[in-house]
Design a protein around this motif. Structure first.
Motif, PDB file in Angstrom:
ATOM      1  N   CYS A   1       0.794  -1.232   0.000  1.00 40.66           N
ATOM      2  CA  CYS A   1       0.000   0.000   0.000  1.00 40.66           C
ATOM      3  C   CYS A   1       0.833   1.292   0.000  1.00 40.66           C
ATOM      4  O   CYS A   1       0.420   2.295  -0.566  1.00 40.66           O
ATOM      5  CB  CYS A   1      -0.928   0.057   1.213  1.00 40.66           C
ATOM      6  SG  CYS A   1      -1.674  -1.518   1.668  1.00 40.66           S
TER       7      CYS A   1
ATOM      8  N   CYS B   1       1.733   4.066  -2.751  1.00 43.39           N
ATOM      9  CA  CYS B   1       0.773   5.120  -3.101  1.00 43.39           C
ATOM     10  C   CYS B   1       0.297   5.873  -1.858  1.00 43.39           C
ATOM     11  O   CYS B   1       0.029   7.063  -1.925  1.00 43.39           O
ATOM     12  CB  CYS B   1      -0.446   4.515  -3.784  1.00 43.39           C
ATOM     13  SG  CYS B   1      -0.048   3.539  -5.223  1.00 43.39           S
ATOM     14  N   HIS B   2       0.169   5.154  -0.750  1.00 42.49           N
ATOM     15  CA  HIS B   2      -0.368   5.773   0.469  1.00 42.49           C
ATOM     16  C   HIS B   2       0.766   6.254   1.362  1.00 42.49           C
ATOM     17  O   HIS B   2       1.134   5.596   2.338  1.00 42.49           O
ATOM     18  CB  HIS B   2      -1.261   4.786   1.234  1.00 42.49           C
ATOM     19  CG  HIS B   2      -2.557   4.504   0.535  1.00 42.49           C
ATOM     20  ND1 HIS B   2      -3.684   5.268   0.718  1.00 42.49           N
ATOM     21  CD2 HIS B   2      -2.903   3.539  -0.354  1.00 42.49           C
ATOM     22  CE1 HIS B   2      -4.679   4.789  -0.019  1.00 42.49           C
ATOM     23  NE2 HIS B   2      -4.227   3.740  -0.682  1.00 42.49           N
TER      24      HIS B   2
HETATM   25  C1  HEC Z   1      -1.359   2.040  -7.040  1.00 42.45           C
HETATM   26  C2  HEC Z   1      -1.626   2.923  -5.948  1.00 42.45           C
HETATM   27  C3  HEC Z   1      -2.337   2.387  -4.738  1.00 42.45           C
HETATM   28  C4  HEC Z   1      -2.050   1.244  -4.006  1.00 42.45           C
HETATM   29  C5  HEC Z   1      -0.930   0.245  -4.237  1.00 42.45           C
HETATM   30  C6  HEC Z   1      -3.010   1.200  -2.940  1.00 42.45           C
HETATM   31  N1  HEC Z   1      -3.860   2.261  -3.029  1.00 42.45           N
HETATM   32 FE1  HEC Z   1      -5.461   2.621  -1.827  1.00 42.45          FE
HETATM   33  N2  HEC Z   1      -5.973   4.202  -3.000  1.00 42.45           N
HETATM   34  C7  HEC Z   1      -5.250   4.697  -4.051  1.00 42.45           C
HETATM   35  C8  HEC Z   1      -5.961   5.830  -4.631  1.00 42.45           C
HETATM   36  C9  HEC Z   1      -5.484   6.681  -5.797  1.00 42.45           C
HETATM   37  C10 HEC Z   1      -7.156   5.976  -3.926  1.00 42.45           C
HETATM   38  C11 HEC Z   1      -8.283   6.988  -4.160  1.00 42.45           C
HETATM   39  C12 HEC Z   1      -8.992   6.745  -5.461  1.00 42.45           C
HETATM   40  C13 HEC Z   1      -9.559   5.363  -5.603  1.00 42.45           C
HETATM   41  O1  HEC Z   1     -10.251   4.890  -4.674  1.00 42.45           O
HETATM   42  O2  HEC Z   1      -9.303   4.724  -6.649  1.00 42.45           O
HETATM   43  C14 HEC Z   1      -7.146   4.928  -2.892  1.00 42.45           C
HETATM   44  C15 HEC Z   1      -8.159   4.738  -1.985  1.00 42.45           C
HETATM   45  C16 HEC Z   1      -8.070   3.882  -0.867  1.00 42.45           C
HETATM   46  C17 HEC Z   1      -9.047   3.812   0.202  1.00 42.45           C
HETATM   47  C18 HEC Z   1     -10.322   4.633   0.285  1.00 42.45           C
HETATM   48  C19 HEC Z   1     -10.022   6.001   0.793  1.00 42.45           C
HETATM   49  C20 HEC Z   1     -11.250   6.857   0.915  1.00 42.45           C
HETATM   50  O3  HEC Z   1     -11.118   8.067   0.704  1.00 42.45           O
HETATM   51  O4  HEC Z   1     -12.312   6.305   1.190  1.00 42.45           O
HETATM   52  C21 HEC Z   1      -8.579   2.895   1.094  1.00 42.45           C
HETATM   53  C22 HEC Z   1      -9.216   2.490   2.412  1.00 42.45           C
HETATM   54  C23 HEC Z   1      -7.331   2.371   0.567  1.00 42.45           C
HETATM   55  N3  HEC Z   1      -7.057   3.003  -0.632  1.00 42.45           N
HETATM   56  C24 HEC Z   1      -6.562   1.412   1.194  1.00 42.45           C
HETATM   57  C25 HEC Z   1      -5.483   0.792   0.581  1.00 42.45           C
HETATM   58  C26 HEC Z   1      -4.793  -0.326   1.154  1.00 42.45           C
HETATM   59  C27 HEC Z   1      -5.104  -0.944   2.510  1.00 42.45           C
HETATM   60  C28 HEC Z   1      -3.830  -0.685   0.262  1.00 42.45           C
HETATM   61  C29 HEC Z   1      -2.872  -1.832   0.359  1.00 42.45           C
HETATM   62  C30 HEC Z   1      -3.409  -3.103   0.764  1.00 42.45           C
HETATM   63  C31 HEC Z   1      -3.903   0.239  -0.864  1.00 42.45           C
HETATM   64  N4  HEC Z   1      -4.926   1.116  -0.629  1.00 42.45           N
HETATM   65  C32 HEC Z   1      -3.056   0.202  -1.976  1.00 42.45           C
HETATM   66  C33 HEC Z   1      -4.058   4.207  -4.518  1.00 42.45           C
HETATM   67  C34 HEC Z   1      -3.480   3.020  -4.096  1.00 42.45           C
END
Ligand code: HEC
Length: 447
Positions: free
Chosen positions: A55, A58-59
Motif C-alpha cells: 500500500c 501510493c499511500h
Molecule cells: C497504485 C496505488 C495504490 C495502491 C498500491 C493502494 N492504493 Fe489505496 N488508493 C489509491 C488511490 C489513488 C485511492 C483513491 C482513489 C480510488 O479509490 O481509486 C485509494 C483509496 C483507498 C481507500 C479509500 C479512501 C477513501 O477516501 O475512502 C482505502 C481504504 C485504501 N485506498 C486502502 C489501501 C490499502 C489498505 C492498500 C494496500 C493493501 C492500498 N490502498 C493500496 C491508490 C493506491
C-alpha cells in the motif's frame, strides 16, 4: 451481477501454464495466519508489514492516494475502510481473478486470502497497536528523480506542462509529441516518470506509438502508474520504434486540492545502431469486438479471436474496456497438432486469465513472471471474452443504464479488446523452451 460472469475453475490442461503458479498458491496458504490464531493480531507485528509491501507506494505523504498509511496513527482511523477495500479486493488496484489461470506475475502487489483474513481479524479485535518494538523498519522508497534502469540513451519529454486545476472532475488528456526518430530503433528498457509533483495526481500515463496517419490511436508502448518503475526486457529482447513514429501520451489525472503542473518524460535504453535483438517484443490488440450492441440494464457477452501465426510467448495482458466494461477473460484454444488429440469433442483449451471486476479507473497491466508466461504453439487461437455491464450495478458507468450503448472511441462508448504483449519464436526455440518447462514441472511434481 458479478456472479454471472464468474468463469468455471479451469484446471484441466493447464500443466505447462500454471504448474509453478499452483506451487505458489500452496506456499502462501502455509504462511500467513497459521500460528497467529493463538495470539492477538497487532498492527506492529502483523498489519504494518502488509501495508509496507502492498500500500505505501501510493499511500504516503505527497503521493497520489488520499491518505498516508505509514504509521499506526495514520492507519487507525481508516481501519474499517481498509478492511472493506481489501476484502472487496478494490485495494490494492489489482483485478486478476485469483482462482483461474496464471497467478505469478512481475510486481504483484495483491494480498493473499490469509493477509486479508489477518486484516479482518485485526479490525475485529479493535485494531490494536501492539508492541512498538515489533514495528518493522520504515520502507525506503526509490528516489522520484532517479532512473531505476540506469542512465538512459534517449529522453522524450512533454514540451510543456498541462495545468491541472486544484479541484474538479478527473481529466483525461492526450498529448502528441514528435521525437524525430529518423530510423527504426530497438528499445531494451523503458521508464516513464512524472516531473515534480505530477506523481500526486497521475492515475496513469500510457504511451502509444503512432506509426502512421491511418491509426491515430497508435500501438501500445508503455504504461506508467504510481510505483511502476522501468520495463526492462529480457536479454536479447527489444521493442521496435518505427522511423517517424510519434509519441501519444494519455494521462488520467485526478485533482488533489492543489493546482499542479503535469509533465511526464520517458527514458529509453536502445540497442546499438544496426543491432537487432533476437526477440522483438511488441504489444497489440487481440480479439477486438467491433459493433458492440449493448442494450440498457443488461450484461452482454461478446467474443473476439486472434490466431497466432507463429509460436509465441505472451509476456503481459491488459484488458481494455471503457466505462461500460465489466469483465474479461483470455483463453488459449490449441490447434489439434498432437496425433493423440485427434479426437471428437471440444478443443484442448486453457484459461490464461480473467479480470472479473474491471475497474475503469485503473489501467493495470499484468506482466507474467517469465517461467509461467504462456508459451503457445503456432495456430493457437487467443479467445477473448468480454462482458459489458450496462446495468445499475456498474458504478463506473457514466451514462444512464437504461440507454443503449454502441462501439466508439469516447469513454462513454463501448469498447472491448485485450492488449497483449508478446514475442514470436522459431519452432526449435519453442520446442526447447517447452522441454525446459516440462522438466521443471516434473521436478516440482516429485517434491
Ligand atoms: C497504485 C496505488 C495504490 C495502491 C498500491 C493502494 N492504493 Fe489505496 N488508493 C489509491 C488511490 C489513488 C485511492 C483513491 C482513489 C480510488 O479509490 O481509486 C485509494 C483509496 C483507498 C481507500 C479509500 C479512501 C477513501 O477516501 O475512502 C482505502 C481504504 C485504501 N485506498 C486502502 C489501501 C490499502 C489498505 C492498500 C494496500 C493493501 C492500498 N490502498 C493500496 C491508490 C493506491
Amino acid at each position: 451481477m458479478s456472479s454471472t460472469w464468474k468463469p468455471g475453475v479451469a484446471l484441466g490442461g493447464l500443466i505447462l501454464l500454471v504448474t509453478s503458479a499452483v506451487a505458489v498458491i500452496h506456499v502462501s496458504a502455509q504462511s500467513g495466519s497459521q500460528g497467529v490464531a493463538a495470539r492477538q493480531v497487532t498492527f506492529t507485528k502483523d498489519v504494518a508489514p502488509i501495508l509496507q509491501r502492498a500500500c505505501q507506494n501510493c499511500h504516503r505523504p505527497g503521493s497520489m492516494a488520499p491518505m498516508s498509511l505509514l504509521t499506526y496513527e495514520d492507519v487507525r482511523p481508516w481501519a474499517r475502510s481498509i478492511n472493506q477495500k481489501v476484502s472487496n479486493r478494490e485495494m490494492p488496484p489489482w483485478f486478476i481473478e485469483r482462482h483461474v489461470g496464471i497467478q505469478k506475475f512481475k510486481n504483484d502487489p495483491s494480498l493473499s486470502d490469509d493477509e486479508i483474513a489477518l486484516i479482518g481479524k485485526w479490525v475485529d479485535a479493535g485494531a490494536p497497536m501492539g508492541n512498538p518494538a515489533d514495528m518493522p523498519a520504515p520502507r525506503q522508497f526509490s528516489d522520484q528523480n532517479k532512473w531505476v534502469m540506469g542512465t538512459p540513451d534517449v529522453i522524450i519529454k512533454m514540451p510543456k506542462p498541462y495545468k491541472l486545476d486544484a479541484t474538479g472532475p478527473d481529466n483525461f488528456v492526450n498529448v502528441l509529441v514528435d521525437p524525430g526518430f529518423k530510423e527504426d530503433v530497438y528499445v531494451s528498457a523503458i521508464e516513464t516518470k512524472p516531473l515534480g509533483n505530477g506523481f500526486r495526481v497521475i492515475h496513469h500515463a500510457t504511451t502509444q506509438m503512432v506509426e502512421d496517419d491511418s491509426d491515430s490511436s497508435g500501438v501500445f508502448f508503455n504504461e506508467y502508474a504510481i510505483g511502476k518503475e522501468a520495463d526492462i526486457f529480457p536479454p536479447n529482447a527489444g521493442r521496435l520504434i518505427k522511423a517517424g513514429s510519434k509519441v501519444l501520451w494519455n494521462l488520467h489525472l485526478h485533482p488533489d486540492g492543489e493546482a499542479t503542473d503535469v509533465q511526464v518524460e520517458m527514458a529509453l535504453k536502445v540497442f546499438p545502431k544496426g543491432q537487432q535483438p533476437k526477440y522483438v517484443e511488441f504489444t497489440q490488440h487481440m480479439g477486438d469486438m467491433s459493433d458492440l450492441d449493448l442494450p440498457g440494464s443488461t450484461v452482454t457477452r461478446t467474443d473476439g479471436y486472434f490466431r497466432l501465426p507463429k509460436p509465441a510467448m505472451i509476456t503481459a495482458f491488459q484488458p481494455h474496456m471503457h466505462a461500460v466494461g465489466g469483465a474479461m477473460c483470455i483463453e488459449a484454444l490449441y490447434p489439434d497438432v498432437r496425433a493423440d488429440s485427434a479426437r471428437p469433442g471440444a478443443a484442448r483449451t486453457d484459461t490464461i486469465n480473467c479480470v472479473s471486476h474491471f475497474n475503469f479507473g485503473w489501467s493495470t497491466t499484468y506482466p507474467y513472471a517469465e517461467e509461467v508466461a504462456p508459451l503457445l504453439p503456432t495456430g493457437t487461437v487467443i479467445h477473448v471474452t468480454a462482458w459489458s455491464d450496462n446495468s445499475p450495478s456498474n458504478k463506473f458507468l457514466q451514462t444512464d443504464p437504461r440507454n443503449w450503448i454502441g462501439s466508439g472511441q469516447r469513454t462513454i462508448d463501448g469498447m472491448a479488446f485485450a492488449w497483449m504483449s508478446l514475442f514470436y519464436l522459431d519452432e526449435a526455440d519453442y520446442q526447447e523452451r517447452i522441454k525446459v518447462r516440462q522438466a521443471t514441472a516434473s521436478t516440482q511434481n516429485q517434491q
